[in-house]
Design an enzyme around this catalytic site. Structure first.
Site, PDB file in Angstrom:
ATOM      1  CE  LYS A 182      -1.717   2.646   3.109  1.00 33.56           C
ATOM      2  NZ  LYS A 182      -1.664   3.976   2.472  1.00 33.56           N
ATOM      3  N   GLY A 234       7.305   4.610   8.289  1.00 28.91           N
ATOM      4  CA  GLY A 234       6.446   5.757   8.550  1.00 28.91           C
ATOM      5  C   GLY A 234       6.701   6.304   9.942  1.00 28.91           C
ATOM      6  CD  GLU A 237       0.346   9.264  16.338  1.00 31.54           C
ATOM      7  OE1 GLU A 237       0.936  10.121  15.645  1.00 31.54           O
ATOM      8  OE2 GLU A 237      -0.855   9.325  16.626  1.00 31.54           O
ATOM      9  N   GLY A 239       3.890   3.168  13.915  1.00 35.68           N
ATOM     10  CA  GLY A 239       4.680   1.961  14.157  1.00 35.68           C
ATOM     11  C   GLY A 239       4.294   1.289  15.470  1.00 35.68           C
ATOM     12  CD  GLU A 256      13.925   0.394   8.699  1.00 32.46           C
ATOM     13  OE1 GLU A 256      14.391   1.286   9.445  1.00 32.46           O
ATOM     14  OE2 GLU A 256      14.512  -0.676   8.487  1.00 32.46           O
ATOM     15  CB  CYS A 290      12.935   8.607   8.696  1.00 33.57           C
ATOM     16  SG  CYS A 290      13.606   7.482   7.491  1.00 33.57           S
ATOM     17  CD  GLU A 387      10.710  12.019  11.962  1.00 33.08           C
ATOM     18  OE1 GLU A 387       9.690  11.401  12.320  1.00 33.08           O
ATOM     19  OE2 GLU A 387      11.595  11.520  11.244  1.00 33.08           O
TER      20      GLU A 387
END
Lengths: 483, 282
Positions: A182, A234, A237, A239, A256, A290, A387
């Site tokens: 996706k 992504g 949160e 994750g 990741e 990231c 971040e």
């Protein structure tokens, strides 16, 4: 006075054909989708296409297709043959590289220079690299005849759409898994073009399935009982939500996630090179990275001169049309992301931190944010902890190497870090002390299919790339297998 | 002549190299299978766990910086001390688990051999789990496995000593420090093991041992934000396993449980891969 301004150097978009709307790619063909939403060009807000939102029936269909292909075709095919399909895909991606690059830039907003020189070539390289692994799985380090998981559900972000697809799909297929992928809601187009590459490569139906949608589609995929392995890139949160969702199941996951990397400049560093590294670290891909070097740690005695040199360099950053081959900084990917960057930057103002951006004209339409630095940042400031995922750099200082390490490690994240110094022993010492999965010394933001990538602590689980990344798509038949 | 009265041992916790009682003042009774009273070990509390995590975190920098050779020697030294106390362990295990001393001694020997097997891994981990990576550019690029930090373990109920060894050895040999919750039913060999550690040159805080109630303490292990990894091989209840994984997600703990006892995978599961890039040039 004579000036040496660049003339516009626009890459033609005529190489790209975008359909007015797309469905999902399931079992080797495109199927009708429903509940379409617009995919827009973030540099000018032009609607590029209508993307389907996959619901539970679509997810179910895709997982069943992947299961069928796994059992009938892919898991029984010799590795040598599987590998040849991956080589074919790599070659077709190279053949159609320009088309992919233009489409990526239109859909994502990143400069054509980056999609052309980095995203697309690296994506092809990932397939080429993993193609060679497909018939050598006995040498991955998991003992003889390691097994694939089965069906991998893969959810990727919008910052490197095709490259993240390659990071996920190539190792999964090489290991013998089939996939349901996706792409991110705002950047589905290159994944859908990749579906055509699978068709051209005559990849057996159902080995790769691509369903489009938003977070709700991703959650359906994570929760689907027919999925054996989750791979997600992504936010931290999401994750964590995935880790909770799969807790009662046998599903394995690689995650990741976010980062807040320190880029440490010691006083013996070559300042001009370090400044290039700082710029590359935080302004590459609009800071939508990231592993971006978003916390600059300057040794106090060189802080002033480095910031001055950085400002001079930043004034040369060309912000504008991503299709222009001279553009350095493209568009922010979405209105939502822009407002997040704006609000976190505003928190820096509110907390009394000093903000600076070079004079720079931003296009009237689209989503834009100038290259920005904050000086006098302390560790407690939100812009030093959270971040931002944008072209915003927080600058802190340190006196001793020990203080640099302490500050660098003072974060729940641990994805990457940078070290700049001319002294080899100091570099190796700092690399040893830093709690991060990727350390760039006298360089930054380098990626390669052979190089494992991934983080410590809350930056995620597992690695992608290299032997380490491939092993996450395999199960050992030998001792030590987990319950 | 009157019969000699035995000097009995007080079984306490092992935290930061010291043998404190539980801060809660609690103990619980341990009985032999025949119902006779054996001892009152400490019933550790959440606060004891937190103290143990502080001790483990403080010990991590030194332990992980020690050379692999040094760590290997200290682990081997522990095996030497275990060997000297083999009979004592065997008597303890026999009385607690209701097996004969011969079988108990067998378990002790297996535990010692297993410990030695793990000790030898300390300086071979980079060779089997590291790599130099052929990236396409002028860079020297290499990956090394590195200890994760503080990794805790819930030891299995039985075999009490072998289970403890299988939990601890793979965690600490790489440079992690640990807090282990011993078998609730048979905790005494764990505390005797701590006495071995106290005489083995092991830096204080590298191994911390708690005795207590598994269902009470496990959730606190799972939710502690300064524990990086957790071995739950000792958990049997599937609901508890789910709850641990959900609570552990708050700091993305690496949570694993294993079938096999002797495997480098048990070590590597609690290590991180670190990849370093440096340009090559004149």
């Amino acid at each position: 006075m004579t000036t040496f301004d660049y003339a516009p150097a626009l890459e033609s978009r005529s190489i790209v054909t975008i359909d007015p709307s797309y469905g999902h790619f399931v079992n080797g063909r495109f199927i009708e989708g429903k509940n379409h939403f617009a995919s827009i060009n973030p540099s000018n807000e032009e609607v590029l296409s209508q993307i389907a939102l996959a619901g539970s029936a679509d997810v179910d269909l895709a997982v069943k297709a992947a299961r069928g292909a796994y059992e009938i075709t892919w898991s029984v095919m010799p590795g040598r043959e599987r590998g040849k399909y991956l080589y074919r895909i790599a070659r077709i991606m190279q053949e159609r590289a320009r088309e992919f690059a233009v489409l990526e830039t239109l859909d994502n907003g990143k400069p054509i220079r980056e999609s052309r020189d980095i995203d697309i070539p690296l994506a092809a390289a990932h397939f080429f690299y993993h193609a060679g692994w497909a018939d050598k799985l006995d040498y991955v380090g998991l003992g003889q005849s390691p097994r694939p998981h089965g069906v991998a559900g893969q959810i990727i972000p919008w910052n490197f759409p095709l490259l993240m697809l390659a990071w996920k799909v190539a190792p999964a297929l090489a290991a013998g898994n089939t996939v349901v992928l996706k792409p991110a809601e705002s950047t589905s187009l290159t994944a859908l073009l990749f579906a055509q590459v699978c068709q051209q490569a005559e990849l057996p139906a159902g080995v790769v399935n691509i369903i489009t949608g938003n977070g709700s589609t991703g959650a359906l995929l994570v929760d689907h009982p027919g999925v054996d392995k989750i791979a997600f890139t992504g936010s931290t949160e999401v994750g964590k939500a995935i880790a909770r969702a799969i807790a009662p199941t046998k599903k394995k996951a690689t995650l990741e996630l976010g980062g807040k990397a320190a880029n440490i400049i010691f006083d013996d560093a070559p300042i001009d090179e370090a400044v290039e590294g700082i710029v590359n670290g935080i302004f590459f891909n609009q800071g939508h990275v990231c592993c971006a070097g978003s916390r600059l740690l300057l040794q106090e005695n060189i802080a002033e001169q480095t910031i001055e040199a950085l400002k001079v360099r930043m004034a040369k950053i060309r912000v504008g049309n991503p299709l222009d081959k001279n553009t350095d900084l493209g568009a922010i990917n979405s209105a939502e992301q822009l407002s997040k960057i704006e609000s976190l930057s505003a928190s820096g103002d509110d907390e009394g931190v000093h903000r600076w951006s070079p004079p720079c004209e931003l296009p009237a339409k689209g989503y834009w944010f100038p290259p920005t630095i904050f000086t006098g940042v302390t560790q407690a400031n939100r812009i030093a902890r959270e971040e931002i995922f944008g072209p915003v750099l927080s600058i802190l200082t340190f006196r001793t190497p020990a203080e640099a390490i302490e500050k660098a490690n003072n974060t729940p994240y641990g994805l990457s870090a940078g070290i700049w110094s001319e002294k080899g022993s100091r570099i190796l010492w700092a690399a040893q002390q830093l709690r991060a999965g990727v350390i760039w010394a006298n360089t930054f933001n380098k990626f390669d299919p052979a190089s494992p990538f991934g983080g410590y602590k809350e930056s995620g689980w597992g690695r992608e790339g290299g032997r380490h990344g491939l092993s996450a798509y395999l199960l050992s038949n030998e001792n030590g297998e987990e319950k | 002549m009157s019969e000699r009265i035995e000097v009995k041992k007080t079984y306490k916790l092992f935290i930061g190299g010291a043998f404190p009682r539980s801060e809660s003042g609690r103990t619980y009774e341990i009985f032999a299978p025949d119902g006779s009273f054996i001892a009152n070990p400490s019933l550790a509390s959440r606060k004891d766990l937190r103290d143990a995590v502080v001790a483990a975190r403080a010990a991590h920098a030194g332990w992980t910086a020690a050379t692999a050779y040094n760590r290997g020697q200290i682990l081997y030294r522990i095996a030497e001390m275990l060997e000297g106390r083999a009979d004592q362990f065997a008597r303890e295990i026999a009385s607690l688990e209701g097996i004969n001393e011969q079988d108990a001694l067998q378990e002790v020997h297996s535990a010692i051999d297993q410990w030695v097997w793990y000790a030898g891994w300390s300086d071979k981990l980079s060779s089997i789990a590291g790599s130099t990576n052929q990236v396409s550019g002028p860079f020297y690029n290499f990956t090394i496995p590195e200890a994760m930090g503080v990794v805790a373990a819930i030891a299995p109920e039985s075999p009490s000593l072998l289970g403890l060894v299988n939990a601890i050895a793979p965690i600490i040999v790489s440079g992690n420090t640990t807090i282990v919750l011993a078998s609730t039913r048979s905790p005494l060999p764990a505390i005797t093991f701590a006495e071995v550690l106290a005489t083995s040159d092991l830096p204080h805080g590298v191994i911390n041992i708690l005795t207590g109630n598994k269902s009470e303490l496990t959730p606190w292990f799972a939710s502690h934000m300064d524990i990086n990894g957790l071995d739950i091989s000792g958990l049997e209840d599937s609901q508890m396993v789910n709850d641990v994984k959900i609570a552990g997600a708050d700091n993305l703990k690496r949570i694993h449980s294993f079938h096999e006892s002797a495997s480098p995978q048990r070590i590597l599961s609690f290590m991180e891969a670190k990849t370093i890039w440096h340009p090559i040039g004149i």
